[in-house]
Each structure stands twice: as structure tokens, then as C-alpha cells.
Design a protein around this motif. Structure first.
Motif, PDB file in Angstrom:
ATOM      1  N   ASP A   1       0.888  -1.327   0.013  1.00 19.59           N
ATOM      2  CA  ASP A   1      -0.013   0.052   0.005  1.00 19.59           C
ATOM      3  C   ASP A   1       0.894   1.292  -0.037  1.00 19.59           C
ATOM      4  N   LYS A   2       2.088   1.050   0.511  1.00 16.64           N
ATOM      5  CA  LYS A   2       2.765   2.380   0.453  1.00 16.64           C
ATOM      6  C   LYS A   2       4.254   2.157  -0.394  1.00 16.64           C
ATOM      7  N   MET A   3       3.808   1.504  -1.546  1.00 17.51           N
ATOM      8  CA  MET A   3       4.947   1.105  -2.207  1.00 17.51           C
ATOM      9  C   MET A   3       5.589   2.511  -2.916  1.00 17.51           C
ATOM     10  N   ASP A   4       4.736   3.426  -3.155  1.00 18.38           N
ATOM     11  CA  ASP A   4       5.402   4.433  -3.820  1.00 18.38           C
ATOM     12  C   ASP A   4       5.875   5.594  -2.752  1.00 18.38           C
ATOM     13  N   LEU A   5       5.964   5.305  -1.662  1.00 20.98           N
ATOM     14  CA  LEU A   5       6.516   6.218  -0.642  1.00 20.98           C
ATOM     15  C   LEU A   5       7.782   5.977  -0.353  1.00 20.98           C
ATOM     16  N   PRO A   6       8.711   6.706  -0.640  1.00 16.19           N
ATOM     17  CA  PRO A   6      10.339   6.401  -0.260  1.00 16.19           C
ATOM     18  C   PRO A   6      10.312   6.508   1.104  1.00 16.19           C
ATOM     19  N   SER A   7      11.686   5.922   1.445  1.00 19.89           N
ATOM     20  CA  SER A   7      11.890   5.716   2.902  1.00 19.89           C
ATOM     21  C   SER A   7      13.120   6.643   2.970  1.00 19.89           C
ATOM     22  N   ARG A   8      13.225   7.101   4.132  1.00 23.65           N
ATOM     23  CA  ARG A   8      14.644   7.994   4.499  1.00 23.65           C
ATOM     24  C   ARG A   8      15.662   7.008   4.551  1.00 23.65           C
ATOM     25  N   SER A   9      16.944   7.531   4.168  1.00 28.09           N
ATOM     26  CA  SER A   9      18.030   6.630   4.387  1.00 28.09           C
ATOM     27  C   SER A   9      18.964   6.803   5.539  1.00 28.09           C
ATOM     28  N   GLU A  10      19.696   5.698   6.007  1.00 24.48           N
ATOM     29  CA  GLU A  10      20.321   5.732   6.994  1.00 24.48           C
ATOM     30  C   GLU A  10      21.689   6.281   6.699  1.00 24.48           C
ATOM     31  N   LEU A  11      22.252   6.987   7.532  1.00 23.54           N
ATOM     32  CA  LEU A  11      23.926   7.317   7.184  1.00 23.54           C
ATOM     33  C   LEU A  11      24.860   6.364   7.758  1.00 23.54           C
ATOM     34  N   PHE A  12      25.853   5.830   7.122  1.00 18.83           N
ATOM     35  CA  PHE A  12      26.679   5.024   7.789  1.00 18.83           C
ATOM     36  C   PHE A  12      28.117   5.373   7.282  1.00 18.83           C
ATOM     37  N   ASP A  13      29.337   4.915   7.918  1.00 18.55           N
ATOM     38  CA  ASP A  13      30.693   5.234   7.674  1.00 18.55           C
ATOM     39  C   ASP A  13      31.108   4.440   6.439  1.00 18.55           C
ATOM     40  N   PHE A  14      31.484   5.223   5.522  1.00 15.94           N
ATOM     41  CA  PHE A  14      32.029   4.726   4.272  1.00 15.94           C
ATOM     42  C   PHE A  14      33.492   5.258   3.913  1.00 15.94           C
ATOM     43  N   HIS A  15      34.307   4.456   4.166  1.00 13.50           N
ATOM     44  CA  HIS A  15      35.952   4.864   4.090  1.00 13.50           C
ATOM     45  C   HIS A  15      35.960   6.172   4.762  1.00 13.50           C
ATOM     46  N   GLY A  16      35.500   6.453   6.053  1.00  8.26           N
ATOM     47  CA  GLY A  16      35.697   7.454   6.964  1.00  8.26           C
ATOM     48  C   GLY A  16      34.921   8.600   6.528  1.00  8.26           C
ATOM     49  N   VAL A  17      33.928   8.341   5.633  1.00  5.88           N
ATOM     50  CA  VAL A  17      32.839   9.767   5.280  1.00  5.88           C
ATOM     51  C   VAL A  17      31.343   8.955   5.276  1.00  5.88           C
ATOM     52  N   PRO A  18      30.638   9.990   6.136  1.00  3.53           N
ATOM     53  CA  PRO A  18      29.359   9.476   6.091  1.00  3.53           C
ATOM     54  C   PRO A  18      28.446   9.475   4.831  1.00  3.53           C
ATOM     55  N   MET A  19      28.024   8.404   4.491  1.00  2.00           N
ATOM     56  CA  MET A  19      27.289   8.476   3.112  1.00  2.00           C
ATOM     57  C   MET A  19      25.815   7.649   3.375  1.00  2.00           C
TER      58      MET A  19
ATOM     59  N   PHE B   1      26.067  19.009  11.364  1.00  2.00           N
ATOM     60  CA  PHE B   1      26.744  19.853  10.152  1.00  2.00           C
ATOM     61  C   PHE B   1      28.382  20.061  10.727  1.00  2.00           C
ATOM     62  N   LYS B   2      28.381  20.693  11.752  1.00  2.00           N
ATOM     63  CA  LYS B   2      29.792  21.095  12.502  1.00  2.00           C
ATOM     64  C   LYS B   2      30.491  19.737  12.711  1.00  2.00           C
ATOM     65  N   GLU B   3      29.792  18.680  13.176  1.00  2.00           N
ATOM     66  CA  GLU B   3      30.415  17.368  13.287  1.00  2.00           C
ATOM     67  C   GLU B   3      30.886  16.646  12.132  1.00  2.00           C
ATOM     68  N   GLY B   4      30.158  17.251  10.769  1.00  2.00           N
ATOM     69  CA  GLY B   4      30.622  16.661   9.619  1.00  2.00           C
ATOM     70  C   GLY B   4      29.562  15.267   9.351  1.00  2.00           C
ATOM     71  N   LYS B   5      28.665  15.196  10.470  1.00  2.80           N
ATOM     72  CA  LYS B   5      27.816  13.849  10.192  1.00  2.80           C
ATOM     73  C   LYS B   5      26.583  13.944   9.277  1.00  2.80           C
ATOM     74  N   ILE B   6      27.054  14.135   8.181  1.00  3.67           N
ATOM     75  CA  ILE B   6      25.804  14.479   7.132  1.00  3.67           C
ATOM     76  C   ILE B   6      26.299  14.009   5.836  1.00  3.67           C
ATOM     77  N   VAL B   7      25.575  13.589   4.777  1.00  6.57           N
ATOM     78  CA  VAL B   7      25.836  12.953   3.732  1.00  6.57           C
ATOM     79  C   VAL B   7      26.791  13.672   2.828  1.00  6.57           C
ATOM     80  N   PHE B   8      27.866  12.917   2.499  1.00  8.88           N
ATOM     81  CA  PHE B   8      29.233  13.580   1.802  1.00  8.88           C
ATOM     82  C   PHE B   8      30.243  14.111   2.898  1.00  8.88           C
ATOM     83  N   GLY B   9      30.061  14.025   4.054  1.00  9.74           N
ATOM     84  CA  GLY B   9      30.838  14.246   5.186  1.00  9.74           C
ATOM     85  C   GLY B   9      30.990  15.773   5.510  1.00  9.74           C
ATOM     86  N   PRO B  10      31.998  16.175   6.132  1.00  4.47           N
ATOM     87  CA  PRO B  10      32.356  17.335   6.611  1.00  4.47           C
ATOM     88  C   PRO B  10      32.444  18.610   5.252  1.00  4.47           C
TER      89      PRO B  10
END
Ligand code: A3P
Length: 300
Positions: free
Chosen positions: A6-24, A168-177
Motif C-alpha cells: 500500500d505504501k510502495m510509492d512512498l520513499p523511505s529515508r536513508s540511514e547514514l553509515f561510515d564509508f571509508h571515513g565519510v558518512p554516506m 553539520f559541524k561534526e560532519g555527520k551528514i551525507v558526503f561528510g564535512p
């Protein structure tokens, strides 16, 4: 996407994870091998930015400079994000940014990336490609990113403004600081001469002047009339009205929350930061931005 039919067309929010030292998020890492092995061509032009620094603006300018005269129909039929594919993104299960670039019929190919310098596929350096980097002052950049994450339903949930600012100051957002991104690219410019480093604030101050500089870098000499047309076509209000540049065709963006073409200003941060937040931000900024040759303007 949700597993509930029923919710197939609702996108879900992504989780950040550490990728070679950069949140992605997985949208930008799931095709990693193909991104890293991407084969650039010598005439490819890479448009690199930290998210929300003016990527779409510069993409549109470059597209008009190269194809505005020769292929005018593309201006009314192909959204800018298809004309200038986003290299590391996964557009759908069937199509990735790399596929989109490889399927581009035009030459030169204009390619968008948000990758920090250390992640750029090596063939861009080997082929000595031209690169246009756009940077925007941190305060306006974080405000724009906050609203973008609110309205883009596949991005991580930004939470409230003050916690977002903290992250943002901590750099914990997508593509890092932001700090590492703008500094990393700035440093690269010192040794790689095919990199044109631009500032969003300069574009707002005098778009025509910045287009002139871009043309010199790219070795283009459009007519006075053409430059006039481009400068006018890429003004904020015109891009906001233009369905091929305003992202209104992207289903995962909720324009009821915020438009993609939101304000387009320098100094909108003043409407978001409290005095205390601004002072704390400036203190932290001084510690992170040690290179005196890289200066941003927060007002013009
Ligand atoms: P705001 O959210 O501050 O309005 P990107 O393309 O990298 O995602 O950046 C989007 C930001 O650039 C948004 O900032 C958007 O409004 C701004 N922008 C896009 N085109 C612009 C233009 N022609 N003039 C001024 N700002 C523009």
C-alpha cells in the motif's frame, strides 16, 4: 522503498553509515566499483560541489554554453539532472548515474559529482579532464542543505534546525564535512591546473562576470548576444519557473515542504542562526579553516 504494497510509492529515508571515513547513504555507494572504474574521456567536464553549493546553477550554465545554440530542443524536453548526470547516484534499480553518463549522446559530457576529493575516480586525473568546482559559504550551505533534506524524502531525516546544525559541524551528514570538502578541492587546485574553483557568492554578485571567467577556462567564446541570453536565462526567477531546471519533475521531492529553488541568496543564514549559534559556529569554523588563502563571504 517500503515493503508494504500500500505504501510502495512512498520513499523511505536513508540511514547514514561510515564509508571509508565519510558518512554516506547507499544511494551513492551501491555502485561504487563502477564509479571508481568509470572511464573518463579527455573532453569530459566534471562539475564538483558539496551538496547545495550551486551545482544545478553551474550545470545549467555549462549546458547552455555547450548546447544552447546547437540543440535548443533539449532545453525544453530534458530535465537538467538528465543532461548532467550525477555520477555516483543510483537513479533506479535499472539505471545508475554511471549508465546515464555512458549513454549520453552529447560531447563533451557534463558530469555532476558531490564526491570529496579522495573519492574522485582516477580516470578524471589521468585524462586531465576539466573540472569546475563550486563552493558556497558554510552558513548558507548548511541552511540550504537542511531544507533540502526536509523536502527530499530519500535523504536522512534532518531533525530540527539546531540538531542539524550540530551535525553539520561534526560532519555527520551525507558526503561528510563541508570543511574537508572545500579544503580538499582547494588544495587540489594548487597542483591540478585544469580545476576552476568558483564561489556561489561571486555568482550572485555578478553572474555575467563569472560566466566570462568560465568561458575563459573552458576556451569558449560565445557571442555577446548569447552571453546575454544565458545570463538572463540562469537568473534565479527564471530557473525557478523552468520545469527543466527546478526539479519539479522529481517524485521524491516534496515541494509542499520546501521548493528546490528555495531562496538563491547570500545571507539567508541570518534568518536561521540565533546570535549564539552564529558565534559558536564562527569559533568552531576558525579552528577548522586554517588556510588563509581560502576565504568565503557570508554577505555580498
Ligand atoms: P537555497 O536553498 O539557498 O535557495 P544545488 O544545485 O547544489 O543543489 O544548490 C541549490 C541551491 O542553489 C539552492 O539554494 C538554490 O536556490 C540555489 N540556486 C540554484 N540556482 C540558482 C540561481 N540561478 N541563482 C541563485 N541561486 C540558485
Amino acid at each position: 522503498m517500503s515493503a508494504d504494497p500500500d505504501k510502495m510509492d512512498l520513499p523511505s529515508r536513508s540511514e547514514l553509515f561510515d564509508f571509508h571515513g565519510v558518512p554516506m547513504i547507499h544511494y551513492f555507494t551501491d555502485n561504487w566499483e563502477n564509479v571508481q572504474n568509470f572511464q573518463a574521456r579527455p573532453d569530459d567536464i566534471l562539475i564538483a560541489t558539496y551538496p547545495k553549493a550551486g551545482t544545478t546553477w553551474v550545470s545549467y550554465i555549462l549546458d547552455l554554453l555547450y548546447f544552447g545554440q546547437t540543440a535548443p530542443e533539449r532545453q525544453t524536453s530534458i530535465p537538467i539532472y538528465e543532461r548532467v548526470p550525477f555520477l555516483e547516484s543510483i537513479k533506479s534499480a535499472e539505471e545508475t548515474g554511471v549508465d546515464q553518463v555512458n549513454n549520453l549522446p552529447t560531447s563533451p559530457r557534463l558530469i555532476k559529482t558531490h564526491l570529496p576529493i579522495q573519492f574522485v575516480p582516477k580516470s578524471f586525473w589521468e585524462q586531465n579532464c576539466r573540472i569546475v568546482y563550486v563552493a558556497r559559504n558554510a552558513k548558507d550551505n548548511v541552511v540550504s542543505y537542511f531544507h533540502f533534506e526536509r523536502m527530499t524524502l530519500t535523504q536522512p531525516d534532518p531533525g530540527d534546525w539546531s540538531s542539524y546544525l550540530h551535525r553539520f559541524k561534526e560532519g555527520k551528514i551525507v558526503f561528510g564535512p563541508w570543511y574537508d570538502h572545500v579544503n580538499g578541492w582547494w588544495k587540489k587546485k594548487q597542483t591540478y591546473s585544469n580545476l576552476h574553483y568558483m564561489f556561489f557568492e561571486d555568482m550572485v554578485e555578478d553572474t555575467g562576470r563569472e560566466i566570462e571567467k568560465l568561458c575563459r577556462f573552458l576556451g569558449l567564446s560565445p557571442s555577446v548576444e548569447e552571453k546575454k541570453q544565458i545570463t538572463s536565462g540562469v537568473q534565479f526567477d527564471n530557473m525557478k519557473k523552468n520545469n527543466m531546471t527546478n526539479y519539479s519533475t522529481v517524485p521524491v521531492m516534496d515541494f509542499k515542504v520546501s521548493p528546490f529553488m528555495r531562496k538563491g541568496k547570500v545571507g539567508d543564514w541570518k534568518r536561521h542562526f540565533t546570535v549564539a549559534q552564529s558565534e559558536e559556529f564562527d569559533e568552531d569554523y576558525k579552528k577548522k579553516m586554517k588556510d588563509p588563502t581560502l576565504q568565503f563571504r557570508t554577505v555580498v
